[in-house]
Design a protein around this motif. Structure first.
Motif, PDB file in Angstrom:
ATOM      1  N   GLY A   1       0.796  -1.219   0.000  1.00 33.84           N
ATOM      2  CA  GLY A   1       0.000   0.000   0.000  1.00 33.84           C
ATOM      3  C   GLY A   1       0.832   1.274   0.000  1.00 33.84           C
ATOM      4  O   GLY A   1       2.026   1.251  -0.272  1.00 33.84           O
ATOM      5  N   PRO A   2       0.196   2.404   0.315  1.00 34.42           N
ATOM      6  CA  PRO A   2       0.847   3.717   0.245  1.00 34.42           C
ATOM      7  C   PRO A   2       2.034   3.863   1.210  1.00 34.42           C
ATOM      8  O   PRO A   2       2.046   3.251   2.283  1.00 34.42           O
ATOM      9  N   HIS A   3       3.008   4.690   0.784  1.00 33.00           N
ATOM     10  CA  HIS A   3       4.202   4.948   1.590  1.00 33.00           C
ATOM     11  C   HIS A   3       4.600   6.415   1.506  1.00 33.00           C
ATOM     12  O   HIS A   3       4.370   7.062   0.492  1.00 33.00           O
ATOM     13  N   LYS A   4       5.255   6.918   2.538  1.00 36.65           N
ATOM     14  CA  LYS A   4       5.825   8.266   2.524  1.00 36.65           C
ATOM     15  C   LYS A   4       7.298   8.151   2.168  1.00 36.65           C
ATOM     16  O   LYS A   4       7.962   7.189   2.544  1.00 36.65           O
ATOM     17  N   ALA A   5       7.799   9.159   1.450  1.00 35.75           N
ATOM     18  CA  ALA A   5       9.196   9.144   1.041  1.00 35.75           C
ATOM     19  C   ALA A   5       9.707  10.566   0.884  1.00 35.75           C
ATOM     20  O   ALA A   5       8.938  11.485   0.635  1.00 35.75           O
ATOM     21  N   THR A   6      11.013  10.726   1.034  1.00 35.30           N
ATOM     22  CA  THR A   6      11.674  11.983   0.716  1.00 35.30           C
ATOM     23  C   THR A   6      12.818  11.665  -0.228  1.00 35.30           C
ATOM     24  O   THR A   6      13.279  10.523  -0.289  1.00 35.30           O
ATOM     25  N   TYR A   7      13.280  12.680  -0.954  1.00 38.20           N
ATOM     26  CA  TYR A   7      14.297  12.442  -1.973  1.00 38.20           C
ATOM     27  C   TYR A   7      15.028  13.721  -2.319  1.00 38.20           C
ATOM     28  O   TYR A   7      14.572  14.822  -1.977  1.00 38.20           O
ATOM     29  N   GLU A   8      16.123  13.536  -3.024  1.00 35.63           N
ATOM     30  CA  GLU A   8      16.851  14.653  -3.625  1.00 35.63           C
ATOM     31  C   GLU A   8      17.419  14.155  -4.939  1.00 35.63           C
ATOM     32  O   GLU A   8      17.996  13.071  -4.994  1.00 35.63           O
ATOM     33  N   ILE A   9      17.236  14.914  -5.985  1.00 30.52           N
ATOM     34  CA  ILE A   9      17.812  14.543  -7.273  1.00 30.52           C
ATOM     35  C   ILE A   9      19.292  14.854  -7.213  1.00 30.52           C
ATOM     36  O   ILE A   9      19.691  15.983  -6.956  1.00 30.52           O
ATOM     37  N   ALA A  10      20.100  13.848  -7.422  1.00 32.67           N
ATOM     38  CA  ALA A  10      21.548  14.010  -7.336  1.00 32.67           C
ATOM     39  C   ALA A  10      22.179  14.307  -8.688  1.00 32.67           C
ATOM     40  O   ALA A  10      23.135  15.064  -8.768  1.00 32.67           O
ATOM     41  N   SER A  11      21.657  13.709  -9.767  1.00 34.81           N
ATOM     42  CA  SER A  11      22.219  13.972 -11.094  1.00 34.81           C
ATOM     43  C   SER A  11      21.247  13.549 -12.175  1.00 34.81           C
ATOM     44  O   SER A  11      20.366  12.730 -11.956  1.00 34.81           O
ATOM     45  N   CYS A  12      21.450  14.143 -13.340  1.00 34.53           N
ATOM     46  CA  CYS A  12      20.673  13.767 -14.506  1.00 34.53           C
ATOM     47  C   CYS A  12      21.566  13.905 -15.727  1.00 34.53           C
ATOM     48  O   CYS A  12      22.442  14.756 -15.774  1.00 34.53           O
ATOM     49  N   SER A  13      21.356  13.037 -16.678  1.00 38.95           N
ATOM     50  CA  SER A  13      22.129  13.074 -17.910  1.00 38.95           C
ATOM     51  C   SER A  13      21.240  12.589 -19.040  1.00 38.95           C
ATOM     52  O   SER A  13      20.624  11.531 -18.927  1.00 38.95           O
ATOM     53  N   VAL A  14      21.154  13.377 -20.111  1.00 40.92           N
ATOM     54  CA  VAL A  14      20.335  13.016 -21.258  1.00 40.92           C
ATOM     55  C   VAL A  14      21.203  13.086 -22.501  1.00 40.92           C
ATOM     56  O   VAL A  14      21.936  14.046 -22.705  1.00 40.92           O
ATOM     57  N   ALA A  15      21.136  12.044 -23.310  1.00 44.46           N
ATOM     58  CA  ALA A  15      21.849  12.007 -24.590  1.00 44.46           C
ATOM     59  C   ALA A  15      20.900  11.427 -25.629  1.00 44.46           C
ATOM     60  O   ALA A  15      20.677  10.218 -25.667  1.00 44.46           O
ATOM     61  N   GLY A  16      20.315  12.301 -26.424  1.00 42.32           N
ATOM     62  CA  GLY A  16      19.387  11.836 -27.447  1.00 42.32           C
ATOM     63  C   GLY A  16      18.170  11.185 -26.837  1.00 42.32           C
ATOM     64  O   GLY A  16      17.425  11.812 -26.087  1.00 42.32           O
ATOM     65  N   ASP A  17      18.000   9.895 -27.129  1.00 45.66           N
ATOM     66  CA  ASP A  17      16.829   9.146 -26.655  1.00 45.66           C
ATOM     67  C   ASP A  17      17.113   8.286 -25.429  1.00 45.66           C
ATOM     68  O   ASP A  17      16.353   7.356 -25.142  1.00 45.66           O
ATOM     69  N   VAL A  18      18.184   8.564 -24.694  1.00 46.81           N
ATOM     70  CA  VAL A  18      18.476   7.833 -23.459  1.00 46.81           C
ATOM     71  C   VAL A  18      18.741   8.828 -22.336  1.00 46.81           C
ATOM     72  O   VAL A  18      19.215   9.939 -22.572  1.00 46.81           O
ATOM     73  N   ALA A  19      18.418   8.425 -21.125  1.00 48.10           N
ATOM     74  CA  ALA A  19      18.625   9.291 -19.964  1.00 48.10           C
ATOM     75  C   ALA A  19      18.985   8.448 -18.749  1.00 48.10           C
ATOM     76  O   ALA A  19      18.564   7.296 -18.631  1.00 48.10           O
ATOM     77  N   MET A  20      19.760   9.057 -17.860  1.00 47.93           N
ATOM     78  CA  MET A  20      20.102   8.454 -16.566  1.00 47.93           C
ATOM     79  C   MET A  20      19.752   9.484 -15.499  1.00 47.93           C
ATOM     80  O   MET A  20      20.105  10.656 -15.631  1.00 47.93           O
ATOM     81  N   VAL A  21      19.077   9.029 -14.433  1.00 43.29           N
ATOM     82  CA  VAL A  21      18.716   9.910 -13.327  1.00 43.29           C
ATOM     83  C   VAL A  21      19.095   9.201 -12.035  1.00 43.29           C
ATOM     84  O   VAL A  21      18.761   8.031 -11.839  1.00 43.29           O
ATOM     85  N   ARG A  22      19.811   9.928 -11.159  1.00 45.09           N
ATOM     86  CA  ARG A  22      20.183   9.379  -9.850  1.00 45.09           C
ATOM     87  C   ARG A  22      19.471  10.162  -8.767  1.00 45.09           C
ATOM     88  O   ARG A  22      19.445  11.386  -8.792  1.00 45.09           O
ATOM     89  N   ILE A  23      18.895   9.429  -7.830  1.00 50.07           N
ATOM     90  CA  ILE A  23      18.126  10.003  -6.738  1.00 50.07           C
ATOM     91  C   ILE A  23      18.737   9.555  -5.410  1.00 50.07           C
ATOM     92  O   ILE A  23      19.101   8.394  -5.252  1.00 50.07           O
ATOM     93  N   GLU A  24      18.823  10.455  -4.455  1.00 48.94           N
ATOM     94  CA  GLU A  24      19.142  10.094  -3.071  1.00 48.94           C
ATOM     95  C   GLU A  24      17.805  10.127  -2.332  1.00 48.94           C
ATOM     96  O   GLU A  24      17.126  11.160  -2.331  1.00 48.94           O
ATOM     97  N   SER A  25      17.416   9.004  -1.750  1.00 50.37           N
ATOM     98  CA  SER A  25      16.077   8.924  -1.174  1.00 50.37           C
ATOM     99  C   SER A  25      16.097   8.414   0.256  1.00 50.37           C
ATOM    100  O   SER A  25      17.060   7.804   0.705  1.00 50.37           O
ATOM    101  N   LYS A  26      15.015   8.703   0.950  1.00 48.38           N
ATOM    102  CA  LYS A  26      14.824   8.208   2.308  1.00 48.38           C
ATOM    103  C   LYS A  26      13.421   7.643   2.392  1.00 48.38           C
ATOM    104  O   LYS A  26      12.446   8.303   2.027  1.00 48.38           O
ATOM    105  N   PHE A  27      13.331   6.408   2.834  1.00 47.53           N
ATOM    106  CA  PHE A  27      12.048   5.743   2.994  1.00 47.53           C
ATOM    107  C   PHE A  27      11.960   5.312   4.438  1.00 47.53           C
ATOM    108  O   PHE A  27      12.704   4.450   4.871  1.00 47.53           O
ATOM    109  N   GLY A  28      11.090   5.961   5.202  1.00 46.07           N
ATOM    110  CA  GLY A  28      11.092   5.723   6.637  1.00 46.07           C
ATOM    111  C   GLY A  28      12.453   6.157   7.178  1.00 46.07           C
ATOM    112  O   GLY A  28      12.906   7.258   6.910  1.00 46.07           O
ATOM    113  N   GLU A  29      13.120   5.286   7.894  1.00 51.92           N
ATOM    114  CA  GLU A  29      14.461   5.575   8.405  1.00 51.92           C
ATOM    115  C   GLU A  29      15.555   5.062   7.476  1.00 51.92           C
ATOM    116  O   GLU A  29      16.734   5.256   7.724  1.00 51.92           O
ATOM    117  N   ASN A  30      15.173   4.382   6.406  1.00 54.00           N
ATOM    118  CA  ASN A  30      16.142   3.792   5.473  1.00 54.00           C
ATOM    119  C   ASN A  30      16.492   4.774   4.362  1.00 54.00           C
ATOM    120  O   ASN A  30      15.601   5.393   3.775  1.00 54.00           O
TER     121      ASN A  30
END
Length: 161
Positions: A107-136
């Protein structure tokens, strides 16, 4: 393993800002923490529409985590997408259905995050997130591919901190 899967639920992409669309923004926008890709300029030709498409795919992932509904996430993932992580000394790669099952079971969950990086080249992309789920806390990485004018997540890789 459930704690590992939680990482997938934690990456909430709401404030996705494109450092790649404007290299000056990398230096001035404190919300965007960009990697060196902006300084090297390979993705700086990315249009706002492309960034919006990436945000849309990641938004489905986000909404599914918050609402606990896999049907929402399915809209943002490619049918054969995978999820990978290390368990001990072993690499574990599973079909994205494992994440869908987790959404529906927990079911539903609370989360926090921060976008750490993004890279786009044509039709491909990479996105890195730093996240916190509960205490993890986790590092989540997504690979996206654009096909038929829609961006789809083809792989999700994560690491607990």
């Amino acid at each position: 393993m459930n704690k590992m899967i939680i990482a997938g639920l934690a990456a909430t992409i709401i404030g996705f800002s494109s450092c790649c669309g404007n290299s000056a923004k990398c230096e001035t926008d404190s919300a965007a923490k960009c990697d060196s890709v902006c300084e090297k300029q390979p993705c700086c030709q990315t249009t706002p529409d492309e960034i919006d498409g990436i945000k849309k795919a990641l938004g489905y992932y986000t909404e599914a985590a918050v609402k606990g509904d896999s049907k929402i996430a399915m809209q943002g993932f490619a049918p054969a997408a995978t999820m990978s992580y290390a368990e001990g000394d072993s690499l574990v790669t599973v079909p994205i259905q494992v994440l869908y099952d987790y959404y529906d079971q927990t079911g539903p969950h609370k989360a926090t995050y921060e976008i750490a990086s993004c890279s786009v080249a044509g039709d491909v992309a990479m996105v890195r997130i730093e996240s916190k789920f509960g205490e993890n806390e986790f590092t989540d990485m997504f690979t996206l591919v654009k096909a038929d004018s829609d961006w789809k997540i083809v792989s999700k890789v994560y690491q607990p901190k």
